[in-house]
Design a protein around this motif. Structure first.
Motif, PDB file in Angstrom:
ATOM      1  N   VAL A  66       0.716  -1.105  -0.083  1.00 58.97           N
ATOM      2  CA  VAL A  66       0.151  -0.040  -0.009  1.00 58.97           C
ATOM      3  C   VAL A  66       0.679   1.248  -0.011  1.00 58.97           C
ATOM      4  CG1 VAL A  66      -1.640   1.535   1.328  1.00 58.97           C
ATOM      5  CG2 VAL A  66      -1.794  -1.054   1.186  1.00 58.97           C
ATOM      6  N   TYR A  67       2.026   1.186   0.713  1.00 65.18           N
ATOM      7  CA  TYR A  67       2.864   2.572   0.968  1.00 65.18           C
ATOM      8  C   TYR A  67       3.597   2.536  -0.788  1.00 65.18           C
ATOM      9  CZ  TYR A  67       6.645   5.344   2.000  1.00 65.18           C
ATOM     10  OH  TYR A  67       7.714   6.488   1.946  1.00 65.18           O
ATOM     11  N   GLU A  68       3.781   1.693  -1.347  1.00 63.70           N
ATOM     12  CA  GLU A  68       4.470   1.920  -2.521  1.00 63.70           C
ATOM     13  C   GLU A  68       3.350   2.277  -3.600  1.00 63.70           C
ATOM     14  OE1 GLU A  68       5.995  -2.115  -3.554  1.00 63.70           O
ATOM     15  OE2 GLU A  68       7.679  -2.026  -2.185  1.00 63.70           O
ATOM     16  N   GLU A  69       2.199   1.854  -3.413  1.00 69.09           N
ATOM     17  CA  GLU A  69       1.386   2.290  -4.488  1.00 69.09           C
ATOM     18  C   GLU A  69       0.906   3.875  -4.305  1.00 69.09           C
ATOM     19  OE1 GLU A  69       0.241   1.033  -7.423  1.00 69.09           O
ATOM     20  OE2 GLU A  69       2.026  -0.608  -7.150  1.00 69.09           O
ATOM     21  N   SER A  70       0.816   4.032  -2.985  1.00 71.68           N
ATOM     22  CA  SER A  70      -0.080   5.403  -2.622  1.00 71.68           C
ATOM     23  C   SER A  70       0.896   6.731  -3.007  1.00 71.68           C
ATOM     24  CB  SER A  70       0.074   5.517  -0.950  1.00 71.68           C
ATOM     25  OG  SER A  70      -0.717   4.458  -0.571  1.00 71.68           O
ATOM     26  N   ILE A  71       2.320   6.286  -3.722  1.00 69.89           N
ATOM     27  CA  ILE A  71       3.001   7.737  -4.120  1.00 69.89           C
ATOM     28  C   ILE A  71       2.415   8.341  -5.170  1.00 69.89           C
ATOM     29  CG2 ILE A  71       4.391   6.254  -5.847  1.00 69.89           C
ATOM     30  CD1 ILE A  71       6.762   7.766  -5.135  1.00 69.89           C
ATOM     31  N   PHE A  72       1.454   7.524  -5.856  1.00 68.58           N
ATOM     32  CA  PHE A  72       0.367   8.120  -6.942  1.00 68.58           C
ATOM     33  C   PHE A  72      -0.592   9.066  -6.682  1.00 68.58           C
ATOM     34  CE2 PHE A  72       2.286   4.052  -8.706  1.00 68.58           C
ATOM     35  CZ  PHE A  72       3.086   4.634  -9.712  1.00 68.58           C
ATOM     36  N   THR A  73      -1.137   8.604  -5.420  1.00 68.47           N
ATOM     37  CA  THR A  73      -2.176   9.128  -4.799  1.00 68.47           C
ATOM     38  C   THR A  73      -2.139  10.087  -3.584  1.00 68.47           C
ATOM     39  OG1 THR A  73      -2.816   7.217  -3.614  1.00 68.47           O
ATOM     40  CG2 THR A  73      -3.571   7.276  -5.934  1.00 68.47           C
ATOM     41  N   SER A  74      -1.199  10.131  -2.711  1.00 67.53           N
ATOM     42  CA  SER A  74      -1.097  10.724  -1.404  1.00 67.53           C
ATOM     43  C   SER A  74      -1.366  11.907  -1.651  1.00 67.53           C
ATOM     44  CB  SER A  74       0.101  10.067  -0.840  1.00 67.53           C
ATOM     45  OG  SER A  74       0.037   8.907  -0.328  1.00 67.53           O
ATOM     46  N   VAL A  75      -0.516  12.830  -2.500  1.00 64.04           N
ATOM     47  CA  VAL A  75      -0.473  14.238  -2.627  1.00 64.04           C
ATOM     48  C   VAL A  75      -1.907  14.848  -2.516  1.00 64.04           C
ATOM     49  CG1 VAL A  75      -0.356  14.506  -4.966  1.00 64.04           C
ATOM     50  CG2 VAL A  75       0.402  16.012  -3.522  1.00 64.04           C
ATOM     51  N   ALA A  76      -3.007  14.270  -3.270  1.00 67.98           N
ATOM     52  CA  ALA A  76      -4.244  14.838  -3.116  1.00 67.98           C
ATOM     53  C   ALA A  76      -4.851  14.737  -1.645  1.00 67.98           C
ATOM     54  CB  ALA A  76      -5.094  13.937  -4.235  1.00 67.98           C
ATOM     55  N   ASN A  77      -4.656  13.657  -1.142  1.00 62.93           N
ATOM     56  CA  ASN A  77      -5.230  13.608   0.512  1.00 62.93           C
ATOM     57  C   ASN A  77      -4.488  14.642   1.247  1.00 62.93           C
ATOM     58  OD1 ASN A  77      -5.381  10.221  -0.691  1.00 62.93           O
ATOM     59  ND2 ASN A  77      -7.154  11.152   0.406  1.00 62.93           N
ATOM     60  N   LEU A  78      -3.016  14.628   1.168  1.00 64.91           N
ATOM     61  CA  LEU A  78      -2.361  15.244   2.210  1.00 64.91           C
ATOM     62  C   LEU A  78      -2.755  16.786   1.943  1.00 64.91           C
ATOM     63  CD1 LEU A  78       0.185  15.533   3.969  1.00 64.91           C
ATOM     64  CD2 LEU A  78       1.427  16.212   1.946  1.00 64.91           C
ATOM     65  N   ILE A  79      -3.104  17.536   0.773  1.00 62.07           N
ATOM     66  CA  ILE A  79      -3.262  18.858   0.631  1.00 62.07           C
ATOM     67  C   ILE A  79      -4.737  19.218   0.296  1.00 62.07           C
ATOM     68  CG2 ILE A  79      -0.920  19.489   0.410  1.00 62.07           C
ATOM     69  CD1 ILE A  79      -1.493  19.580  -2.611  1.00 62.07           C
ATOM     70  N   GLY A  80      -5.607  18.117   0.006  1.00 62.18           N
ATOM     71  CA  GLY A  80      -6.894  18.392  -0.250  1.00 62.18           C
ATOM     72  C   GLY A  80      -7.459  18.725  -1.686  1.00 62.18           C
ATOM     73  N   ILE A  81      -6.568  18.451  -2.652  1.00 60.59           N
ATOM     74  CA  ILE A  81      -6.798  18.893  -3.901  1.00 60.59           C
ATOM     75  C   ILE A  81      -7.669  17.866  -4.630  1.00 60.59           C
ATOM     76  CG2 ILE A  81      -4.793  20.209  -4.227  1.00 60.59           C
ATOM     77  CD1 ILE A  81      -3.383  17.792  -5.655  1.00 60.59           C
TER      78      ILE A  81
END
Length: 293
Positions: free
Chosen positions: A246-261
Motif C-alpha cells: 500500500v505504501y508503494e502504490e500510494s505515491i501516486f495518490t497521497s498528495v491529493a489527500n495530503l493537501i486536499g486537492i
C-alpha cells in the motif's frame, strides 16, 4: 471514502471514473472517520457525466460537518473549453509504472493534445515526500480515531473475557486485521514522545511545503496527469505484505489527500488540479471520452 487512494486505484483497475473532490466540498457527517484531515467522500460513475450529476447532488455546505466549506452549492461542468490548457506528466511517477500503464498515460495525453491541450513531461520532487508525510499523518490520525472500537460502545465485542482489559484486548485482537494493527502500531510510534517532533510535527510542516510547491506548479499548468497505480492488474499477495504494498502504490495518490486537492480517475489514468478545479478535470476527461466514442 478516499483515505489513501484505494478508490482511485480500484477505479483505474475497473476502468470506471472516480472523483475525489476538493476537501470540504462534500460533507463527511455520518461517516466513521479514520484520517479526518485528508479523507474525503468521492463518487464512482461510468463516465464524467455521471460524476457531474452525482456531485451536483452531494456537494455543498453542511452545518453538521465542521470541515465543510461555507459555499452552499457547487456547479460542475464537463464541457468547458480545454483548448490552450496546459497539462504536465510527472516523469518520476511514470517511470515506476509498468509498460501498459505508461501506454495508458501516453494515449490519454495524445488525445488531450489532439484537443488543443499542451502536454509536457516534467521532473517533480515532492510526490515521494508527500507520500511519506501522508502515511505518517494518516496512521497517527487513524490510531486515535480507531481507539473508539473497544467492544463497549463501538465495534465487535469479544465473547470471552473476564474483565474490562480483556474485553478491550480480545475485541481488538479478533476484530482488527493485520494491516489495521500495523497502522495502529505505526501511528502510536509516530505520536510517541520521542518521535513526535521528528515524525508527526515534521509531516505537518511537509504538508505546508507540498501545498506551496503544488500551488506554484498550478501557476504553470492546469492539471497534472499521472498513473493512479503502478499496474493494470495485480497478483494476489499475503496480508502481511499489504503495509509495504500500500505504501508503494500510494505515491501516486497521497498528495491529493495530503493537501486536499481534487483528483479524477478516468480511462485508467489520474488527473489532479488545484483546489476547486473539478470542472477542468472533468472537461479534459470528458473530451477524451467523446473521442473514444
Amino acid at each position: 471514502m478516499d483515505v489513501n487512494g484505494a478508490p482511485r486505484r480500484a477505479a483505474a483497475l475497473a476502468n470506471v471514473d472516480f472523483l475525489k473532490p476538493t476537501y470540504g466540498t462534500v460533507s463527511r457527517y455520518g461517516i466513521i472517520s479514520t484520517a479526518a484531515s485528508g479523507e474525503q467522500v468521492g463518487v464512482y460513475a461510468p463516465d464524467t457525466q455521471g460524476v457531474k450529476e452525482l456531485m451536483g447532488v452531494i456537494a455543498g455546505h453542511d452545518d453538521k460537518d465542521g470541515t465543510s466549506l461555507r459555499t452552499q452549492t457547487y456547479e460542475y461542468h464537463t464541457d468547458e473549453d480545454i483548448a490552450g490548457k496546459r497539462v504536465c506528466i510527472v516523469k518520476e511517477l511514470l517511470e515506476i509504472a509498468d509498460a501498459d500503464t505508461q501506454e495508458n498515460v501516453r494515449a490519454f495525453a495524445k488525445k488531450l493534445t489532439d484537443k488543443g491541450v499542451t502536454v509536457e513531461e516534467i521532473s517533480c520532487d515532492f510526490f515521494e515526500m508527500a507520500n511519506t508525510a501522508w502515511q505518517i499523518l494518516m496512521s497517527a490520525e487513524t490510531c486515535n480515531n480507531i481507539s473508539r472500537f473497544d467492544g463497549v460502545k463501538y465495534g465487535r465485542r469479544a465473547e470471552n473475557y473476564k474483565n474490562i482489559d480483556e474485553l478491550y484486548v480480545n475485541s481488538r485482537t479478533e476484530g482488527f486485521n493485520f494491516l489495521t494493527k500495523a497502522v495502529i502500531l505505526y501511528g502510536s510510534d509516530v505520536l510517541s514522545k520521542n518521535r513526535y517532533k521528528d515524525c508527526y510535527d515534521k509531516s505537518l510542516r511537509i504538508r505546508r511545503v507540498v501545498a506551496e510547491k503544488f500551488a506554484a506548479l498550478m501557476k504553470e499548468y492546469d492539471a497534472v496527469l499521472t498513473p493512479a497505480c503502478s499496474k493494470t492488474s495485480y497478483e494476489r499477495y499475503d496480508i502481511y505484505a499489504a503495509f509495504e504494498k500500500v505504501y508503494e502504490e500510494s505515491i501516486f495518490t497521497s498528495v491529493a489527500n495530503l493537501i486536499g486537492i481534487p483528483a479524477l480517475v478516468s480511462r485508467k489514468v489520474q488527473l489532479m488540479g488545484g483546489h476547486f478545479s473539478e470542472s477542468i478535470l472533468l472537461s479534459m476527461a470528458g473530451a477524451v471520452e467523446k473521442e473514444g466514442e
